[in-house]
Enzyme design. Structure first.
Site, mmCIF file in Angstrom:
data_model
loop_
_atom_site.group_PDB
_atom_site.id
_atom_site.type_symbol
_atom_site.label_atom_id
_atom_site.label_comp_id
_atom_site.label_asym_id
_atom_site.label_seq_id
_atom_site.Cartn_x
_atom_site.Cartn_y
_atom_site.Cartn_z
ATOM 1 N N ASP A 150 0.828 -1.210 0.000
ATOM 2 C CA ASP A 150 0.000 0.000 0.000
ATOM 3 C C ASP A 150 0.863 1.261 0.000
ATOM 4 O OD1 ASP A 150 -2.295 1.485 0.057
ATOM 5 O OD2 ASP A 150 -2.748 1.130 2.177
ATOM 6 N N ASN A 192 -10.671 -3.468 -6.062
ATOM 7 C CA ASN A 192 -9.941 -2.471 -6.854
ATOM 8 C C ASN A 192 -10.634 -2.130 -8.177
ATOM 9 O OD1 ASN A 192 -6.600 -3.526 -5.803
ATOM 10 N ND2 ASN A 192 -7.844 -1.838 -5.049
ATOM 11 N N TRP A 193 -11.650 -2.926 -8.566
ATOM 12 C CA TRP A 193 -12.415 -2.592 -9.785
ATOM 13 C C TRP A 193 -13.140 -1.267 -9.611
ATOM 14 C CZ3 TRP A 193 -10.967 -5.307 -13.755
ATOM 15 C CH2 TRP A 193 -10.590 -6.641 -13.609
ATOM 16 N N ASN A 203 1.324 3.365 -2.969
ATOM 17 C CA ASN A 203 1.878 3.781 -4.270
ATOM 18 C C ASN A 203 1.383 5.176 -4.659
ATOM 19 O OD1 ASN A 203 2.888 1.216 -4.342
ATOM 20 N ND2 ASN A 203 1.592 0.481 -6.002
ATOM 21 N N ARG A 230 -11.836 1.459 -8.809
ATOM 22 C CA ARG A 230 -10.940 2.576 -9.179
ATOM 23 C C ARG A 230 -11.280 3.080 -10.583
ATOM 24 N NH1 ARG A 230 -5.193 2.142 -6.241
ATOM 25 N NH2 ARG A 230 -6.042 1.456 -4.270
ATOM 26 N N SER A 249 -7.062 -6.260 -5.742
ATOM 27 C CA SER A 249 -8.137 -6.862 -4.953
ATOM 28 C C SER A 249 -9.442 -6.875 -5.743
ATOM 29 C CB SER A 249 -8.330 -6.083 -3.649
ATOM 30 O OG SER A 249 -9.051 -4.896 -3.903
ATOM 31 N N ARG A 282 -0.266 8.827 -10.537
ATOM 32 C CA ARG A 282 -0.333 7.616 -9.704
ATOM 33 C C ARG A 282 0.406 6.432 -10.347
ATOM 34 N NH1 ARG A 282 -3.815 7.237 -5.567
ATOM 35 N NH2 ARG A 282 -4.165 5.043 -5.988
#
Ligand code: FPP
Length: 248
Positions: A28, A76-77, A30, A79, A73, A41
């Site tokens: 975690d 994370n979809w 980044n 995002r 994860s 990012r």
């Protein structure tokens, strides 16, 4: 993965230091690493891939048997699509560029999570890498992709239910080892140490079952700054912990 209190004895290296058999990391920070430098990012994720490379090499040198990294994860979809595309691009690039070296070092690559929902070319790269390294006898390198621990446990429960319905499994025989045998991590040593970088103290749906007896370590380092020295420090902190598995 064997029963946590059973053979979960962390090995000792030749020098006498306690080395965890299985280490997992929630990589975690980044985004914050990039933000601090006024960079996009993706620059943080790219540097994160470098940190991954250094950490994998160091883990092998330390005699760690399995290293499991949370790369994407099932949550994370949520995002932005552009960031998801960047992460998938990085994964593609990583798999293409690193697999020769991973194989040459005798490492076995595994993926946990529902990775078949990723783009078909990535699924093909993963399957090829898994097949190519399956016969190796070195460290297990495990990437968690489209992984969620609750989903993993649900899939295991569904598999048990199917076996019970077809008559091949007696429901009364279901115990912790029956569930473990159906988790994505079934072929790995018990989890000894779970590290999360960037100062957050949450498990975020990562290895919830496997973490039952693991030591948890939350470090402030942002993932792109993590390296072999940071891993050695975490392993030393692990060695100083007293593990009792519910006993005295
Ligand atoms: C968390 O940082 C990191 C991720 C969601 C992705 C992890 C990916 C890598 C380390 C890239 C390399 C991976 C492979 C397999 C090539 P964050 O973006 O949530 O950081 P923040 O909390 O500071 O925003």
């Amino acid at each position: 993965m064997a029963s946590p209190a059973g053979d979960a004895v962390a090995s000792r290296s030749a020098g006498g230091a306690v080395v965890p058999r299985h280490v997992a990391i929630i990589m975690d920070g980044n985004g914050r690493w990039a933000k601090k430098r006024l960079l996009p990012r993706i620059a943080g994720h790219r540097q994160g891939a470098e940190a991954l490379r250094k950490t994998l090499r160091a883990a092998g040198e330390m005699g760690i048997e399995a290293l499991t990294l949370y790369a994407f994860s099932s949550e994370n979809w949520r995002r932005p699509v552009t960031e998801i595309a960047d992460l998938m691009g990085l994964l593609r690039h990583y798999l293409r560029r690193e697999i020769d070296e991973i194989h040459a070092n005798g490492i076995r690559l595994h993926v946990i999570g529902d990775y078949r929902r990723l783009d078909s070319d990535i699924v093909a790269l993963i399957d090829e890498a898994r097949a190519r390294t399956a016969g190796n006898s070195g460290m297990h390198f495990v990437i968690a992709l489209n992984y969620g621990a609750q989903d993993e446990i649900v899939r295991a429960a569904r598999a048990l239910a199917e076996e019970a319905r077809s008559g091949t499994l007696d429901p009364a025989s279901i115990d912790a080892s029956a569930i473990e045998a159906r988790l994505d991590t079934h072929c790995l040593p018990p989890l000894d140490l779970l590290i999360r970088t960037s100062g957050e103290a949450r498990l975020s749906n990562f290895l919830l079952w496997q973490a039952a007896y693991a030591e948890l370590l939350f470090v402030d380092t942002l993932w792109p700054d993590f390296d072999g020295a940071a891993l050695a420090k975490a392993v030393a902190a692990f060695g100083a912990r007293e593990r009792r598995y519910g006993g005295l």
